[in-house]
Design an enzyme around this catalytic site. Structure first.
Site, PDB file in Angstrom:
ATOM      1  N   ARG A 318      14.377  -3.842  -3.445  1.00  0.00           N
ATOM      2  CA  ARG A 318      13.446  -3.083  -4.296  1.00  0.00           C
ATOM      3  C   ARG A 318      13.293  -1.746  -4.085  1.00  0.00           C
ATOM      4  NH1 ARG A 318      10.098  -7.307  -6.791  1.00  0.00           N
ATOM      5  NH2 ARG A 318      11.572  -8.864  -7.168  1.00  0.00           N
ATOM      6  N   GLU A 320      11.544   0.931  -4.691  1.00  0.00           N
ATOM      7  CA  GLU A 320      10.410   1.464  -5.073  1.00  0.00           C
ATOM      8  C   GLU A 320       9.679   2.203  -3.829  1.00  0.00           C
ATOM      9  OE1 GLU A 320       7.570  -1.678  -6.066  1.00  0.00           O
ATOM     10  OE2 GLU A 320       9.029  -3.074  -6.850  1.00  0.00           O
ATOM     11  N   ARG A 326       1.424  -3.348   1.684  1.00  0.00           N
ATOM     12  CA  ARG A 326       2.156  -4.774   1.166  1.00  0.00           C
ATOM     13  C   ARG A 326       3.304  -4.596   0.548  1.00  0.00           C
ATOM     14  NH1 ARG A 326      -1.097  -7.286  -3.776  1.00  0.00           N
ATOM     15  NH2 ARG A 326      -0.852  -5.386  -5.520  1.00  0.00           N
ATOM     16  N   HIS A 327       4.173  -3.495   0.566  1.00  0.00           N
ATOM     17  CA  HIS A 327       5.340  -3.191  -0.204  1.00  0.00           C
ATOM     18  C   HIS A 327       6.393  -3.015   0.973  1.00  0.00           C
ATOM     19  CE1 HIS A 327       2.820  -2.579  -3.689  1.00  0.00           C
ATOM     20  NE2 HIS A 327       3.910  -3.095  -4.444  1.00  0.00           N
ATOM     21  N   GLU A 469      -1.526 -10.880  -4.650  1.00  0.00           N
ATOM     22  CA  GLU A 469      -0.357 -11.650  -5.376  1.00  0.00           C
ATOM     23  C   GLU A 469       0.781 -12.031  -4.345  1.00  0.00           C
ATOM     24  OE1 GLU A 469       3.428 -11.687  -6.898  1.00  0.00           O
ATOM     25  OE2 GLU A 469       2.633  -9.571  -6.953  1.00  0.00           O
ATOM     26  N   SER A 472       5.200 -14.712  -8.246  1.00  0.00           N
ATOM     27  CA  SER A 472       5.315 -14.246  -9.814  1.00  0.00           C
ATOM     28  C   SER A 472       6.491 -15.395 -10.465  1.00  0.00           C
ATOM     29  CB  SER A 472       5.659 -12.856  -9.849  1.00  0.00           C
ATOM     30  OG  SER A 472       5.237 -12.503 -11.239  1.00  0.00           O
ATOM     31  N   ARG A 520       4.716 -11.559   2.938  1.00  0.00           N
ATOM     32  CA  ARG A 520       3.214 -11.602   2.318  1.00  0.00           C
ATOM     33  C   ARG A 520       2.466 -12.980   2.533  1.00  0.00           C
ATOM     34  NH1 ARG A 520       2.723  -8.463  -3.640  1.00  0.00           N
ATOM     35  NH2 ARG A 520       3.806  -6.752  -3.031  1.00  0.00           N
TER      36      ARG A 520
END
Length: 546
Positions: A318, A320, A326-327, A469, A472, A520
């Protein structure tokens, strides 16, 4: 007439032999012989002592080392021969084996000299530790050998031959407390050639210790990650990554038992197929390619291929620029997808049971690892219900509103609201694990099936641990026409996903699934506070090595 006098014989005329002690006092023959034996014994002992003293003096004058063949650095192991030495696992060593001589290959965790004649070690093998002792004597262990031992740097790998000894008192500083090794031979297999960034004692210290002593050395996270191999040697990290391995094992175990098949989808793709800009572009011969954001489209194509139930454990990428706790830009995804008969809740129930299986078995089968982590990073035991709590998204929104949060019905949850909702759920339902179902359609990917009864919502769900979370998922659109319509609405370039859409043009069953972030799950189960602690070699916007 009287008879003539009889002459005594020689035997009769012989006088008894006299025996005397060292002071001239008469003693018996038996006592005399005993005295002579004692004198001879004393003379032999004196002669032996004199000989040993002479030999010692000669050695010292020539600097001879009686232990020269018992220590040193071994040549590089190039697998030239196999001497057939039996290497012991130190976890098999205990007090009942006292007197046995064993050979072990271990790391030197710490060493401590006592005077010039003794040195104590803490040897480590994996997460197990045992005490080693070497003491200079007159027969086998020289002072030179002890001096060599004192100079061995921490974290060096050594080959030790020693006798198992039962200690007078329990060795509380080692995991093996009922036995220790009296070192007879020690050779360096691989030594440390640089200065260590930190000691394992400092890296393993419980967080609570800093509250008691502010002078203690704290190893910060960046220092740990910059020296990750050293950091990974701590017993805590061994436990963390054994638990990470266990999550994968239990994920695979559960799904295979229920008829799922493991698949391996491509990570190099021709286009940013899921839309958005969060993809890594890479050079691919004379053109470009992208790293897959997830196996989502390929999982669905496998369902269209009638695989029925599939799962994958693989990296996800990812792009991002999120520098949060948490990323990460690369993480391990635990993905599953399955066809269902009538309702996507059939899949949701499988996922709920999957997590209950994972949590239950972590607790029952890996409690030692959990306790090891807890000793350094204290956390409350993870609480979950036998039947997973499932709330509608709208119910979660209502709980937040009752707690004073202003939030729209169709607004996605922020990180802060996720955490608050997790706290509210824990207080009300006494669980750290729950599911939110029926998310707003606008905040879900284009392939998410709309809710036929509630415009604006979708057949989608998220799973939460300790208010964050970790999964998903949703029912996916399996109709090519509706899928095309939703893709256009999300402004996805149809040319980039044409093979995916074409898979549904030849018929596909209704299906649903989800994607789980492995790191996670581990981070939140163990309360580690930062996902980098549960990632072997983390990748984020600022870290691309080691």
């Amino acid at each position: 007439m009287s008879e003539p006098t009889k002459e005594p014989t020689a035997e009769e005329t012989k006088t008894e032999e006299q025996f005397f002690d060292d002071e001239g006092k008469p003693i018996s023959k038996k006592a005399y012989k005993k005295l002579q034996k004692e004198k001879e014994k004393a003379e032999r002992k004196a002669a032996t002592a004199a000989k040993l003293a002479a030999e010692k003096a000669e050695r010292e004058s020539k600097n001879v080392d009686i232990s020269s063949d018992r220590y040193g650095k071994l040549p590089i192991n190039q697998s030239k021969e196999r001497p057939g030495v039996k290497y012991e696992d130190i976890t098999t060593i205990n007090g009942s084996r006292a007197g046995e001589t064993v050979t072990v290959r271990v790391r030197v965790q710490t060493s401590r000299a006592t005077g010039g004649k003794m040195c104590f070690f803490v040897f480590r093998q994996g997460v197990a530790t045992i005490q080693g002792i070497i003491t200079a004597d007159e027969e086998k262990i020289s002072k030179q050998m002890v001096k060599f031992c004192v100079g061995i740097t921490p974290e060096s790998i050594v080959l030790v031959e020693g006798k198992i000894v039962k200690p007078v008192e329990e060795v509380k500083s080692c995991t093996i407390s009922c036995a220790e090794l009296a070192i007879e031979k020690i050779h360096i297999v691989s030594d440390v050639q640089v200065r260590l960034a930190f000691t394992l004692d400092d890296a393993s210290r419980a967080e609570s210790a800093f509250e008691e002593d502010a002078q203690l050395v704290r190893v910060n996270l960046d220092t740990r990650l910059n020296n990750r191999v050293l950091d990974l040697r701590t017993t805590t990290n061994h436990a963390i990554f054994r638990l990470q391995s266990a999550v994968c094992l239990l994920f695979r175990e559960f799904l295979i038992e229920r008829g799922f098949m493991e698949i391996h989808t491509p990570k190099l793709i021709a286009a940013a197929s899921e839309g958005g800009a969060n993809v890594f572009k890479v050079s691919y011969f004379k053109s470009s390619a992208f790293l897959a954001q997830s196996p989502q489209l390929y999982k669905q194509m496998c369902i269209a291929a009638d695989f029925g139930k599939v799962f994958e454990i693989a990296p996800v990428f990812r792009a991002e620029d999120s520098n949060t706790h948490r990323h990460m830009t690369e993480f391990m995804g635990l993905d599953m997808e399955m066809a269902f008969n009538e309702h996507y809740h059939e899949v949701l129930e499988v996922l709920e049971d999957l997590f209950v299986y994972i949590f239950t078995n972590l607790k029952n089968r890996f409690k030692d690892e959990i306790e090891t982590v807890k000793r350094q990073y204290h956390f409350e035991d993870f609480e979950f219900l036998p039947k997973t709590l499932r709330l509608k998204f709208s119910e979660g929104v209502q709980m937040l509103r009752e707690a004073g949060v202003e939030i729209d019905d169709f607004e996605d949850l922020s990180t802060a609201n996720e955490r608050l909702l997790g706290k509210l759920v824990k207080e009300k339902y006494h669980t750290d694990f729950y599911v939110l179902d029926k998310f707003p359609l606008a905040v879900r990917p284009f392939y998410t099936m709309p809710d036929p009864n509630n415009p604006g919502y979708s057949n989608s769900y998220d799973f939460f641990m300790r208010g964050e979370e970790i999964l998903s998922g949703a029912q996916r659109i399996h109709d090519a026409e509706l899928l095309t319509e939703r893709a256009k609405l999300h402004e996805v370039d149809l040319s980039t996903i044409q093979p995916y859409i074409d898979a549904f043009k030849i018929g596909a069953p209704p299906h649903a699934g989800g994607g789980i972030g492995l790191e996670r799950v581990v981070m939140l189960y163990l309360g580690l506070g930062n996902i980098r602690r549960s990632s072997l070699f983390p990748r984020d916007p600022k870290r691309l090595e080691p």
